[in-house]
Design an enzyme around this catalytic site. Structure first.
Site, short mmCIF file in Angstrom:
data_model
loop_
_atom_site.label_atom_id
_atom_site.label_comp_id
_atom_site.label_asym_id
_atom_site.label_seq_id
_atom_site.Cartn_x
_atom_site.Cartn_y
_atom_site.Cartn_z
N TYR A 138 0.86 -1.18 0.00
CA TYR A 138 0.00 0.00 0.00
C TYR A 138 0.89 1.23 0.00
CZ TYR A 138 -4.84 -1.54 0.53
OH TYR A 138 -6.10 -2.03 0.30
N LYS A 191 4.25 -13.72 -1.26
CA LYS A 191 4.40 -14.04 -2.69
C LYS A 191 5.89 -14.02 -3.03
CE LYS A 191 2.32 -15.01 -6.62
NZ LYS A 191 1.71 -16.34 -6.84
N ASP A 224 -2.10 -16.42 -3.47
CA ASP A 224 -3.14 -16.93 -4.35
C ASP A 224 -3.64 -18.29 -3.88
OD1 ASP A 224 -0.56 -17.75 -4.94
OD2 ASP A 224 -0.80 -17.67 -7.11
N ASP A 248 -5.61 -6.97 3.70
CA ASP A 248 -6.87 -6.29 3.41
C ASP A 248 -7.77 -7.19 2.57
OD1 ASP A 248 -8.75 -4.30 3.39
OD2 ASP A 248 -7.65 -2.96 2.06
N ASP A 252 -11.29 -9.34 3.91
CA ASP A 252 -12.61 -9.15 3.32
C ASP A 252 -13.19 -10.48 2.86
OD1 ASP A 252 -12.37 -6.46 3.76
OD2 ASP A 252 -12.73 -5.86 1.69
#
Length: 361
Positions: A138, A191, A224, A248, A252
């Site tokens: 971010y 990742k 993923d 984040d 969700d």
């Protein structure tokens, strides 16, 4: 703070959209629970962000609000709707991000679990996502000054992701401390196969910290694969630790799997300050209709009370938190729910049911 200390002083920021409705509902439940347990009432300190702050001070995050929060240990913040602000106030950090950055709230803890009486995609889930809140991918949060995004030409946009050892160490240590109070499992999400330096640093530092906690089982997953596993077998996971953007997104997803983002509680904290702020947004379409689900913000307030109880060795605050959690669970189990959960209760009706159950411990 001790059991006989002065009453708590906590900030109360209603925010935008459904914020005033769910913040007032949460305050009512906290006040009632404090009275039932016998803890002195909170001194609430109202402060402004968002549209109300723009109207009063010409700024969605005014200095008056930041100065007011400086003298407080914790606060409840309602959602913001920065997309609807006047154009001059849409640039820069949104209010929640600005407050997090100002106070160095480096950790974002987001639990997700299925509950009796709530229709959910997941059949069983009880996990906590521990999200590094100050760096990562971010770009608007990870710079001392500036946004971390820039455009060398009108057709090229770049963003800088920042990972430091100190931030990785402190978020990892917090994740392992939380896991030690739960089922003693930590999953590192990264990742590193395509970002070996940045994500590799996060993964490797987490494993270094894991060596300090030999009783906790530690594994890692690519983000993923983790998203797929959360859908397929969410019951496998206990504590998930990851960077800002991934945390984040995954939280969700976990919130929806548990039934609704209206269930998704969240605590932003450092070692000295905490902010209870639900995961969901301001839901402007619901504003003023008395239909908003207050569970997420009530759950966030529960987390704030437990954070204060831990920090200050104040066991009565844990009893208050336990009672609120019990009352929310009992209300949902009885089939009382707002429309996002398939129920018919209004915000007010749901809140009154929770308040009544605070007395049935």
């Amino acid at each position: 703070m001790t059991e006989s200390a002065n009453p708590l002083r906590l900030g109360l920021i209603e925010g935008d959209g459904i914020g005033p409705e769910i913040v007032r509902a949460t305050r009512a439940v906290v006040d009632e629970a404090l009275e039932v347990v016998g803890v002195p009432p909170v001194e609430w300190v109202p402060l402004l962000i968002g549209h109300a702050a723009i109207g009063e001070y010409g700024d969605p995050v005014p200095e008056q609000t930041l100065e007011g929060l400086e003298g407080l240990d914790a606060w409840i913040m309602g959602p913001h709707d920065n997309a609807s602000y006047p154009r001059a106030h849409r640039t820069g950090l949104p209010p929640g991000g600005a407050v997090r950055k100002h106070f160095g709230l480096y950790a974002n803890i987001r639990p997700a679990r299925t509950m009796a009486g709530v229709r959910s995609t997941a059949s069983a889930m009880d996990l906590a996502i521990v999200r590094e809140n100050s760096e990562g991918l971010y770009a608007d949060r990870n710079m001392f000054a500036g946004s971390g995004e820039f455009m060398p030409t009108p057709d090229i946009a770049l963003a800088v992701g920042v990972f430091t050892r100190v931030a990785c160490e402190r978020i990892a240590r917090l994740a392992f401390e939380i896991a030690g109070r739960r089922r003693k499992q930590v999953t590192i999400v990264h990742k590193a196969n395509v970002l070996p330096m940045t994500m590799g640093l996060l993964r490797d530092v987490c494993y270094e910290i894991a060596a300090e906690y030999p009783d906790i089982e530690t594994t890692d997953e690519h983000v993923d694969a983790m998203a797929a596993l959360l859908v397929r077998t969410p019951e496998r996971f206990d504590v998930i630790v990851t960077e800002n953007l991934f945390g984040d997104i995954l939280s969700d997803l976990a919130g929806e799997l548990s039934g609704s983002l209206g269930m998704a509680a969240s605590l932003n904290c450092s070692d000295t300050h905490a902010m209870a702020q639900a995961v969901h947004g301001a839901a402007p379409a619901l504003t003023g209709h008395n239909r908003a689900n207050p569970v997420a913000l009530m759950g966030s307030a529960v987390m704030m009370l437990r954070w204060l109880g831990d920090r200050d060795s104040h066991s009565a605050l844990h009893r208050v938190a336990d009672r609120i959690e019990y009352a929310i669970a009992g209300t949902l189990r009885a089939g009382v729910a707002t429309s996002d959960l398939g129920g018919l209760a209004s915000t007010t009706e749901f809140t009154e049911q929770v308040r009544a159950r605070l007395h049935r411990w």
